[in-house]
Write a protein that holds these residues in place. Structure first.
Motif, mmCIF file in Angstrom:
data_model
loop_
_atom_site.group_PDB
_atom_site.id
_atom_site.type_symbol
_atom_site.label_atom_id
_atom_site.label_comp_id
_atom_site.label_asym_id
_atom_site.label_seq_id
_atom_site.Cartn_x
_atom_site.Cartn_y
_atom_site.Cartn_z
ATOM 1 N N LYS A 36 0.837 -1.201 0.000
ATOM 2 C CA LYS A 36 0.000 0.000 0.000
ATOM 3 C C LYS A 36 0.876 1.258 0.000
ATOM 4 O O LYS A 36 0.610 2.212 -0.720
ATOM 5 C CB LYS A 36 -0.934 -0.008 1.216
ATOM 6 C CG LYS A 36 -1.944 1.091 1.214
ATOM 7 C CD LYS A 36 -2.893 0.957 0.060
ATOM 8 C CE LYS A 36 -3.951 2.022 0.115
ATOM 9 N NZ LYS A 36 -4.832 1.996 -1.033
ATOM 10 N N MET A 37 1.933 1.245 0.810
ATOM 11 C CA MET A 37 2.845 2.387 0.871
ATOM 12 C C MET A 37 3.520 2.598 -0.480
ATOM 13 O O MET A 37 3.647 3.730 -0.955
ATOM 14 C CB MET A 37 3.899 2.159 1.961
ATOM 15 C CG MET A 37 4.836 3.327 2.122
ATOM 16 S SD MET A 37 4.007 4.844 2.600
ATOM 17 C CE MET A 37 3.827 4.563 4.330
ATOM 18 N N LEU A 38 3.940 1.521 -1.131
ATOM 19 C CA LEU A 38 4.565 1.609 -2.446
ATOM 20 C C LEU A 38 3.591 2.195 -3.465
ATOM 21 O O LEU A 38 3.955 3.058 -4.262
ATOM 22 C CB LEU A 38 5.035 0.223 -2.883
ATOM 23 C CG LEU A 38 5.825 0.148 -4.177
ATOM 24 C CD1 LEU A 38 7.114 0.926 -4.075
ATOM 25 C CD2 LEU A 38 6.120 -1.303 -4.518
ATOM 26 N N GLU A 39 2.346 1.743 -3.409
ATOM 27 C CA GLU A 39 1.319 2.254 -4.318
ATOM 28 C C GLU A 39 1.102 3.754 -4.107
ATOM 29 O O GLU A 39 1.026 4.523 -5.067
ATOM 30 C CB GLU A 39 0.013 1.497 -4.088
ATOM 31 C CG GLU A 39 -1.128 1.938 -4.962
ATOM 32 C CD GLU A 39 -2.432 1.210 -4.629
ATOM 33 O OE1 GLU A 39 -3.489 1.847 -4.758
ATOM 34 O OE2 GLU A 39 -2.374 0.036 -4.234
ATOM 35 N N LEU A 40 1.034 4.186 -2.868
ATOM 36 C CA LEU A 40 0.839 5.606 -2.568
ATOM 37 C C LEU A 40 2.039 6.446 -3.013
ATOM 38 O O LEU A 40 1.880 7.554 -3.530
ATOM 39 C CB LEU A 40 0.582 5.797 -1.072
ATOM 40 C CG LEU A 40 -0.745 5.262 -0.555
ATOM 41 C CD1 LEU A 40 -0.780 5.319 0.965
ATOM 42 C CD2 LEU A 40 -1.913 6.021 -1.150
ATOM 43 N N MET A 41 3.237 5.906 -2.851
ATOM 44 C CA MET A 41 4.443 6.628 -3.271
ATOM 45 C C MET A 41 4.497 6.751 -4.796
ATOM 46 O O MET A 41 4.926 7.772 -5.326
ATOM 47 C CB MET A 41 5.686 5.931 -2.733
ATOM 48 C CG MET A 41 5.815 6.051 -1.213
ATOM 49 S SD MET A 41 7.155 5.068 -0.540
ATOM 50 C CE MET A 41 8.547 6.053 -0.998
ATOM 51 N N LYS A 42 4.047 5.726 -5.503
ATOM 52 C CA LYS A 42 3.999 5.793 -6.963
ATOM 53 C C LYS A 42 3.020 6.859 -7.418
ATOM 54 O O LYS A 42 3.301 7.637 -8.318
ATOM 55 C CB LYS A 42 3.597 4.438 -7.546
ATOM 56 C CG LYS A 42 4.681 3.401 -7.498
ATOM 57 C CD LYS A 42 4.175 2.084 -8.036
ATOM 58 C CE LYS A 42 5.222 0.983 -7.920
ATOM 59 N NZ LYS A 42 4.701 -0.319 -8.377
ATOM 60 N N ARG A 43 1.849 6.881 -6.778
ATOM 61 C CA ARG A 43 0.828 7.881 -7.143
ATOM 62 C C ARG A 43 1.326 9.301 -6.897
ATOM 63 O O ARG A 43 1.010 10.225 -7.638
ATOM 64 C CB ARG A 43 -0.452 7.652 -6.344
ATOM 65 C CG ARG A 43 -1.262 6.499 -6.812
ATOM 66 C CD ARG A 43 -2.558 6.430 -6.062
ATOM 67 N NE ARG A 43 -3.243 5.185 -6.318
ATOM 68 C CZ ARG A 43 -4.276 4.760 -5.636
ATOM 69 N NH1 ARG A 43 -4.771 5.480 -4.646
ATOM 70 N NH2 ARG A 43 -4.848 3.609 -5.918
ATOM 71 N N ALA A 44 2.089 9.477 -5.819
ATOM 72 C CA ALA A 44 2.581 10.800 -5.458
ATOM 73 C C ALA A 44 3.775 11.214 -6.309
ATOM 74 O O ALA A 44 4.238 12.353 -6.217
ATOM 75 C CB ALA A 44 2.959 10.825 -3.979
ATOM 76 N N GLY A 45 4.287 10.311 -7.121
ATOM 77 C CA GLY A 45 5.421 10.617 -7.972
ATOM 78 C C GLY A 45 6.753 10.526 -7.260
ATOM 79 O O GLY A 45 7.771 10.989 -7.764
ATOM 80 N N MET A 46 6.766 9.940 -6.078
ATOM 81 C CA MET A 46 8.004 9.800 -5.324
ATOM 82 C C MET A 46 8.868 8.660 -5.858
ATOM 83 O O MET A 46 10.067 8.632 -5.641
ATOM 84 C CB MET A 46 7.686 9.561 -3.843
ATOM 85 C CG MET A 46 6.971 10.733 -3.197
ATOM 86 S SD MET A 46 6.342 10.351 -1.559
ATOM 87 C CE MET A 46 7.830 10.195 -0.627
#
Length: 142
Positions: A36-46
């Motif tokens: 979930k954290m990886l998915e959120l970081m991808k969405r945020a462009g991090m």
């Protein structure tokens, strides 16, 4: 001793996980949290997301070929239907088309290449064409 009896009774009656499997549950929760954290970081462009590999359909055509437009249309339909599919038309009247035809020893049109491999000579059955593209897509995503 009575307390332990009640715990194990609750485990069997309510289908709670056994005490020995709590470690496994924690590991599973950690995996879910990390995904979930990886998915959120991808969405945020991090994190930069690598583009998925594409399945490339190339239709080798000739200007005077009456069947070539049908094969090209089929390839374009699959391109619209499936994400990750790219359809190209290469005419033997162009240098690139001639090079590709010589490279694959193509003597007839239309010839359909999927990921640079000759799959069909002539207009294929659409269901079979689609099946082979889907097969390549499943290999591409692994």
């Amino acid at each position: 001793m009575i307390e332990n009896f009640h715990i194990f009774s609750a485990v069997s009656v309510f289908n709670f996980p056994k005490l020995s499997s709590f470690g496994d549950s924690i590991d599973e929760l950690e995996i879910i949290r990390r995904r979930k954290m990886l998915e959120l970081m991808k969405r945020a462009g991090m994190i930069e997301v690598k583009p998925k590999r594409k399945v490339i359909i190339e239709v080798i055509t000739a200007p005077e070929c009456p069947y070539c437009p049908i094969a090209v249309q089929m390839a374009r339909e699959l391109e619209k239907k499936y994400e990750g599919v790219v359809a190209r038309e290469l005419s033997v009247a162009t240098p690139e088309g001639q090079r590709k035809a010589m490279e694959h020893n193509i003597l007839g049109t239309p010839t359909i290449l999927i990921d640079n491999k000759v799959e069909f000579i002539g207009v294929p059955n659409f269901a079979e064409f689609e099946r082979r593209v889907r097969k390549r897509l499943s290999l591409a995503t692994q």
